[in-house]
Design a protein around this motif. Sequence first.
Motif, mmCIF file in Angstrom:
data_model
loop_
_atom_site.group_PDB
_atom_site.id
_atom_site.type_symbol
_atom_site.label_atom_id
_atom_site.label_comp_id
_atom_site.label_asym_id
_atom_site.label_seq_id
_atom_site.Cartn_x
_atom_site.Cartn_y
_atom_site.Cartn_z
ATOM 1 N N LYS A 170 0.874 -1.177 0.000
ATOM 2 C CA LYS A 170 0.000 0.000 0.000
ATOM 3 C C LYS A 170 0.910 1.225 0.000
ATOM 4 C CE LYS A 170 -2.803 -3.337 1.080
ATOM 5 N NZ LYS A 170 -3.639 -3.988 0.071
ATOM 6 N N PHE A 171 0.506 2.251 -0.746
ATOM 7 C CA PHE A 171 1.325 3.449 -0.845
ATOM 8 C C PHE A 171 0.512 4.689 -0.487
ATOM 9 C CE2 PHE A 171 3.354 0.452 -3.753
ATOM 10 C CZ PHE A 171 4.702 0.596 -3.444
ATOM 11 N N GLY A 172 1.217 5.699 -0.058
ATOM 12 C CA GLY A 172 0.627 7.010 0.174
ATOM 13 C C GLY A 172 1.654 8.072 -0.158
ATOM 14 N N PHE A 173 1.180 9.232 -0.561
ATOM 15 C CA PHE A 173 2.090 10.321 -0.936
ATOM 16 C C PHE A 173 1.485 11.650 -0.533
ATOM 17 C CE2 PHE A 173 3.069 13.585 -4.249
ATOM 18 C CZ PHE A 173 4.376 13.820 -3.873
ATOM 19 N N GLY A 174 2.327 12.515 0.033
ATOM 20 C CA GLY A 174 1.855 13.836 0.426
ATOM 21 C C GLY A 174 2.994 14.674 0.960
ATOM 22 N N ILE A 175 2.641 15.713 1.703
ATOM 23 C CA ILE A 175 3.649 16.647 2.201
ATOM 24 C C ILE A 175 3.477 16.849 3.705
ATOM 25 C CG2 ILE A 175 2.299 18.765 1.807
ATOM 26 C CD1 ILE A 175 4.920 20.029 0.739
ATOM 27 N N VAL A 184 6.772 9.738 1.052
ATOM 28 C CA VAL A 184 6.089 8.593 0.458
ATOM 29 C C VAL A 184 5.985 7.512 1.530
ATOM 30 C CG1 VAL A 184 6.111 6.813 -1.336
ATOM 31 C CG2 VAL A 184 6.984 9.115 -1.842
ATOM 32 N N VAL A 185 4.766 6.985 1.725
ATOM 33 C CA VAL A 185 4.522 5.907 2.689
ATOM 34 C C VAL A 185 4.418 4.590 1.919
ATOM 35 C CG1 VAL A 185 3.058 5.083 4.562
ATOM 36 C CG2 VAL A 185 3.177 7.536 4.069
ATOM 37 N N LYS A 186 5.115 3.585 2.406
ATOM 38 C CA LYS A 186 5.032 2.246 1.800
ATOM 39 C C LYS A 186 4.719 1.241 2.905
ATOM 40 C CE LYS A 186 7.764 -1.226 -0.658
ATOM 41 N NZ LYS A 186 9.140 -1.730 -0.776
ATOM 42 N N TYR A 229 -5.144 11.712 -0.438
ATOM 43 C CA TYR A 229 -4.338 12.578 0.434
ATOM 44 C C TYR A 229 -5.017 13.935 0.547
ATOM 45 C CZ TYR A 229 -0.913 16.100 1.720
ATOM 46 O OH TYR A 229 -0.287 17.171 2.322
ATOM 47 N N LEU A 230 -5.032 14.493 1.761
ATOM 48 C CA LEU A 230 -5.613 15.816 1.963
ATOM 49 C C LEU A 230 -4.998 16.463 3.201
ATOM 50 C CD1 LEU A 230 -7.800 17.898 1.054
ATOM 51 C CD2 LEU A 230 -9.336 16.801 2.710
ATOM 52 N N LEU A 251 -8.391 4.482 8.032
ATOM 53 C CA LEU A 251 -7.053 4.583 8.593
ATOM 54 C C LEU A 251 -6.378 5.827 8.020
ATOM 55 C CD1 LEU A 251 -4.979 2.979 10.378
ATOM 56 C CD2 LEU A 251 -4.112 2.021 8.226
ATOM 57 N N SER A 252 -5.923 6.722 8.900
ATOM 58 C CA SER A 252 -5.248 7.935 8.455
ATOM 59 C C SER A 252 -3.801 7.930 8.925
ATOM 60 C CB SER A 252 -5.963 9.188 8.977
ATOM 61 O OG SER A 252 -5.757 9.347 10.368
ATOM 62 N N PHE A 253 -2.933 8.567 8.144
ATOM 63 C CA PHE A 253 -1.520 8.698 8.515
ATOM 64 C C PHE A 253 -1.145 10.169 8.466
ATOM 65 C CE2 PHE A 253 3.020 8.930 7.430
ATOM 66 C CZ PHE A 253 3.551 8.181 8.478
ATOM 67 N N ASP A 254 -0.664 10.667 9.586
ATOM 68 C CA ASP A 254 -0.255 12.061 9.711
ATOM 69 C C ASP A 254 1.186 12.196 9.221
ATOM 70 O OD1 ASP A 254 0.576 14.602 10.564
ATOM 71 O OD2 ASP A 254 -0.699 14.545 12.342
#
Length: 399
Positions: A170-175, A184-186, A229-230, A251-254
Motif C-alpha cells: 500500500k502506498f501514500g504520498f503527500g507533504i 512517500v509511505v510504503k 491525500y488531503l 485509517l489515516s496517517f499524519d
Amino acid sequence: MLSRHLPEDVVTEILSTLPVKSLMRFKSVSKAWYALIRNPHFITKHHTCAISDHNRNHCRRVILERYRAIDTPRFSMHSNDTLEFSGDIHLIPQLFSEDINPVLFIGSCNGIVCVVGISAERFHGGPDPDRAWEIGLWNPATRESKRLPFVPRPPDFVPLPLDICFTSYKFGFGIDLNTNDFKVVKITCFYSPRHYQVELYNLTTDSWRVIDASLNSADFIKTSNFPSYLNGFCYWLNFPRRCDREHNLLLSFDMSNEMFREIMLPDDDVGSLADIAIINDSVAVIFPTYSNSSRNDVGISMEYEIWVMNESIVECSWTKLFTIAVPSRPLQFRDDGLIVLNGGHCVSDKCLVLFDPRTGELKNLPIYDEGSETFVLVSYRESLVLVNGWRNVLEQQYT
C-alpha cells in the motif's frame, strides 16, 4: 525588455500569474529571469497564485493512463474541463525501465505526482528482485522527474502470485505541512507470519527508513482507486478480520507526526467494494449499492452513497452528501460536481463519459479505447516545485 521599464517587484508580480509552460520558456530570457523563476520564494508565490479561487481550475490538468496487461501502458495529457487531448507523455523509459507494467498513480500534491511501476518478471524470480518496484516523483508541468532509491526486499518476504501481488503493498504520498517535505509511505504486508512493515521516504534526505507503526496484523488495508491525500494526511480503508474488532475503519496517517489513527466509518456494513476519494476538499467514503431502477435511456446499474468526514479537534463525524445513480464505474470525482465514468455503455466504442448527477445528463468525451483497455485518471495542479534539489530550496526559504 519588460524588466528595463518596470520595477523588479512588478515584474515578479506579473510573472507569478503566468502558466508554467510560459515560465519555462522565459527562463532563457536572461540570467536574472532564470534565477527568479527558480527562486524558492517565487516558486511559493507562483503556487499560491495557482491555488487561488480564480485560478483553481485553470491551472489543473489531467493525466490519462491506458492500461492493457499485454502492452506497455500509454499516457496522455488532457485539459481538466473537457479532457481535450493536449499531448502524449513518455513515462517509459523517461522515468521507468522498459519492462515496467503496470504503472500506478499514487496521487499528486503541490504539482508533484507520485508514480509506482512494477516489473512482474523481476518480482517473480527474475534477476534483481529487489528492484522489481520502481517509485518516482514527477512534475508533469516542468517535465522534471526523480526515481527514488530502491528498497531491498526483506529476507522473509514471500512474493504472491501475480494477480494478487498488489495486495502486498500500500502506498501514500503527500507533504509534511510542518517542514514542507514531501514523503512517500510504503506499507508492506507479510503473510507468513502475517504482519505489516511501514517504510517512509523523505525527499529532503532522499532516503527510506522503517517506522514503528503498530498496525494490527489481522486487519486488511485496502488501497483506494482514487487519490486519498488531503491537508497533510493519507487515508486507506481498514477491514478488521478479528471477531473482537467488528467495526470497519478509516485509517489515516499524519505526515508530520508520522502516526496512524483509526476513524470509525458511518456504516459498519461497508463491504470490500467501498472506496475513498477527495471531493471538494473533503475526505469522502463511497458505498456502492445495487439498484434495479432505470432513470434514463441507458439505464442505471449502480448507486453510490457519498459520505463526507467532518473532523474537529474532539472527534470525527460523517454527513451523507448525496446518493448518485450511474450506469458504469466512476473514474474521477471533479470539483465542479461532475463525474467521469468508464463508459462501457457506449454503443459503438468504449469511451469516457462525463456525468452530471444533478440532472442525469451523460456526455461522451473524445477518448476511446482500442480494445479492452482500462482507463486511469489523475488530476494535478501545475507548479514550478522542484523534485531535485528540494532540500536546498527549503534551506533557502528559511534564510
